[in-house]
Design an enzyme around this catalytic site. Structure first.
Site, PDB file in Angstrom:
ATOM      1  N   TYR A 101      44.008  51.013  38.239  1.00 30.73           N
ATOM      2  CA  TYR A 101      43.157  50.203  39.127  1.00 30.73           C
ATOM      3  C   TYR A 101      42.092  51.085  39.795  1.00 30.73           C
ATOM      4  O   TYR A 101      40.921  50.705  39.885  1.00 30.73           O
ATOM      5  CB  TYR A 101      44.071  49.546  40.160  1.00 30.73           C
ATOM      6  N   SER A 116      37.077  48.202  45.333  1.00 34.90           N
ATOM      7  CA  SER A 116      38.265  48.340  46.185  1.00 34.90           C
ATOM      8  C   SER A 116      38.276  49.691  46.877  1.00 34.90           C
ATOM      9  O   SER A 116      37.740  50.677  46.361  1.00 34.90           O
ATOM     10  CB  SER A 116      39.521  48.222  45.316  1.00 34.90           C
ATOM     11  N   ALA A 161      37.003  32.829  40.068  1.00 38.88           N
ATOM     12  CA  ALA A 161      36.733  32.005  41.261  1.00 38.88           C
ATOM     13  C   ALA A 161      37.819  30.970  41.509  1.00 38.88           C
ATOM     14  O   ALA A 161      37.678  30.127  42.386  1.00 38.88           O
ATOM     15  CB  ALA A 161      35.378  31.314  41.102  1.00 38.88           C
ATOM     16  N   ILE A 179      43.479  42.638  51.726  1.00 37.63           N
ATOM     17  CA  ILE A 179      43.038  41.274  52.029  1.00 37.63           C
ATOM     18  C   ILE A 179      44.171  40.321  51.642  1.00 37.63           C
ATOM     19  O   ILE A 179      44.794  40.491  50.579  1.00 37.63           O
ATOM     20  CB  ILE A 179      41.757  40.932  51.211  1.00 37.63           C
ATOM     21  N   LYS A 190      38.064  50.543  39.292  1.00 40.67           N
ATOM     22  CA  LYS A 190      37.161  50.273  40.419  1.00 40.67           C
ATOM     23  C   LYS A 190      36.213  51.452  40.662  1.00 40.67           C
ATOM     24  O   LYS A 190      35.050  51.257  41.037  1.00 40.67           O
ATOM     25  CB  LYS A 190      37.967  49.960  41.680  1.00 40.67           C
ATOM     26  N   ASN A 237      33.899  39.394  40.283  1.00 38.16           N
ATOM     27  CA  ASN A 237      35.069  39.441  41.169  1.00 38.16           C
ATOM     28  C   ASN A 237      36.393  39.484  40.400  1.00 38.16           C
ATOM     29  O   ASN A 237      37.391  39.967  40.935  1.00 38.16           O
ATOM     30  CB  ASN A 237      35.022  38.205  42.089  1.00 38.16           C
TER      31      ASN A 237
END
Ligand code: NAP
Length: 242
Positions: A153, A140, A9, A186, A157, A88
């Site tokens: 990755y 993702s 975070a 993003i 995910k 996250n």
């Protein structure tokens, strides 16, 4: 007081999610690993939107650190529990598989996938006992579609997507929902070195998304309004066909 824990975070999407949940009235447990100053900034912003929170430092991939930090918090909050968990924390270490060091394979899986296991398993018991919980996993586009240069990755995910569905089936009867949010491109530190001009041509809405847009979706999934949604993978990618 209602409590939410957001891993990773200190910045980017995790910070935006913390602010969204803070606006919704949650006290935010701000997990970070390396970026103390950024985590403090997240806490300041949480206070600015009228809520409160605290920092919780641990490396999600290290089960001992996770247990120690959460044991300490739980001991200090005997009658309370964390009802929203947002997994996250994540990193990418992109490379074609033929050149990929084993360390880059392992670290990406350890943080995204094992990190999910360590934190979620710890927090699940209280959610089941209290018969309410919200678990939201940030996955993702890469985990749905598979992207070249990202076998590590995509595997992490993709594994997290499968785990989301399996866990949702296990804990649904106890009113605990488990969903995955799958962002496309993003604007955060993770994407700052990508060739945005080239990539946005393949995005129907013609731009990268913002962390706040992802946070709005997470806020909805955390809310009571989303009680009948579980085991889903919701894409937020500007229209890229998955
Ligand atoms: P970011 O700005 O690089 O932030 C990553 C966050 O993860 C940081 O807060 C970092 O904290 C934390 N983190 C990394 N390793 C950790 C560990 N071992 N333990 C605890 N925290 C750790 O990236 P972002 O774009 O916001 O990414 C957030 C999530 O969204 C990730 O899971 C990522 O895979 C996913 N995602 C991002 C995009 C995108 O386009 N940006 C697209 C799809 C999915 P410290 O710095 O304190 O270690």
């Amino acid at each position: 007081m209602k409590y939410a824990l957001v891993t990773g975070a200190s910045k980017g999407i995790g910070r935006a999610i913390s602010l969204k949940l803070a606006e919704m009235g949650y006290y935010i447990l701000i997990n970070y690993n390396a970026s103390y100053d950024d985590a403090i900034k997240t806490l300041e912003l949480v206070k600015e939107v009228g809520s409160d929170g605290e920092l919780l430092k641990f490396d999600v991939s290290n089960s001992n650190e996770v247990k120690q930090a959460l044991d300490t918090w739980t001991t200090q909050h005997k009658n309370e529990y964390i009802e929203v968990l947002v997994n996250n924390a994540g990193i990418n270490k992109d490379n074609l598989m033929i050149w990929m060091p084993e360390e880059d394979w392992s670290s990406v899986l350890n943080i995204s996938l094992n990190g999910f296991f360590h934190v979620t398993q710890y927090m699940l018991k209280n959610m089941l006992v209290k018969r309410f919980g919200r678990i939201i996993n940030i996955v993702s586009l890469s985990g749905i579609k598979g992207m070249k240069g990202q076998t590590n990755y995509s595997a992490a995910k993709g594994g997290l997507i499968a785990a989301t569905k399996a866990l949702a089936a296990e804990v649904g009867p106890r009113n605990v929902t488990v969903n995955a949010v799958a962002p496309g491109f993003i604007e955060t530190d993770m994407t700052k070195d990508l060739p945005e001009k080239e990539l946005k041509n393949m995005i129907p809405v013609g731009r990268f998304g913002t962390a706040e847009e992802v946070a709005s979706l997470v806020g909805f999934l955390a809310s009571k309004e989303a009680s009948y949604i579980t085991g889903e993978v919701i894409s937020i990618n500007g229209g890229i066909y998955t």
